[in-house]
Design a protein around this motif. Structure first.
Motif: not given
Length: 292
Positions: A132-135, A152-156, A247-248, A286-288
């Motif tokens: 789950p680390f963004p890359a 893909g969901r980190l910022l938008c 998730v904040g 988990a949400l995705m």
């Protein structure tokens, strides 16, 4: 006996004639479908032309009215990638329409002429394994060439955007959700513009880079003001704060892994700075999965 005159035949049309005719018809069709309101122009009480007038397209594209008129009349005139790019943007063409326009004109598209156009299956597998680390894989012009589900969901929602808009600099100055996710927005914008200028130093005459600056200057007064400062910085890895909408707050350290020589394409990885961030990344994943 009366002699008969030979029939006159029209000169055969060349491939260039046919292509220019198709280009002219295509431009007219795109111009007629755009309303004045879509581009911020008043309709006026006496408008009879469907869509935009030729002079309005010329004005929006910052080209001469005569030149644009000749283009729609299928005249044999020189067409540059930069000017065609401006016309495509003025007529709000999508990716398929834009590709068709440049193909008919017989010139390369500066936006699609990326320094790196593909990502190998092995690199895509690496991106997925980091979840789950963004890359992501990004070139020096900030184009996002590939990314894993977390990034893909980190910022938008990157998947919901047109491919031509998946550029970090463009999104930082124009996308409301992306901007809301940047905790230190002002400093991030300043540094990103300075990094872009540094990367552009050896490419100032290349159409894709010039087109990117022109697009940003047209869309963002904020970019115009920052760009005019002439600031330059070199890329560095650093700790960053993001405000992910589901998730904040996330505290992440970025690492750049260059995939070729110089400051070219690179893989950017984000690792959590604390246990709370690690748990939130797992929660986001988990949400995705639950959303399908």
């Amino acid at each position: 006996m009366t002699a008969t005159m030979p029939e006159r035949t029209a000169p055969a049309r060349t491939d260039g004639d046919v292509r220019r005719g198709e280009l002219a018809a295509f431009l007219r069709s795109r111009r007629e479908r755009i309303t004045p309101e879509q581009v911020g122009l008043p309709r006026g009480p006496r408008r009879r032309t469907p869509g935009l007038r030729r002079e309005e397209v010329a004005h929006l594209s910052a080209v001469g009215v005569t030149w644009y008129t000749w283009l729609e009349q299928a005249r044999d005139i020189k067409v540059s990638p930069q000017v065609l790019d401006a016309v495509a943007r003025a007529l709000q063409m999508d990716r398929a329409e834009r590709g068709h326009l440049f193909a008919l004109a017989g010139v390369p598209d500066p936006v699609r002429n990326s320094e790196c156009t593909g990502v190998s299956p092995a690199m895509r597998q690496m991106l997925d394994r980091l979840t789950p680390f963004p890359a992501a894989v990004q070139n020096s012009r900030f184009d996002l060439l590939a990314y894993n589900s977390t990034y893909g969901r980190l910022l938008c929602d990157l998947d919901a955007l047109p491919e031509e808009d998946r550029n970090c600099l463009w999104l930082a100055f124009t996308n409301a959700e992306w901007r809301a996710s940047l905790v230190d927005l002002d400093e991030t914008l300043r540094v990103m513009a300075a990094k872009f200028r540094a990367s552009m130093a050896g490419r100032v005459a290349e159409p894709p880079w010039k087109a990117m600056v022109a697009r940003l200057e047209a869309a963002s007064p904020e970019f115009r003001e920052i760009w005019a400062r002439q600031e330059v910085v070199r890329p560095v890895s650093q700790s960053k704060l993001f405000r992910q909408r589901d998730v904040g707050l996330l505290r992440l350290s970025s690492t750049n892994l260059y995939t070729g020589p110089g400051q070219g394409p690179k893989m950017i990885t984000y690792t959590p700075d604390d246990e709370a961030t690690r748990e939130k990344l797992e929660q986001l994943q988990a949400l995705m999965r639950a959303a399908g």
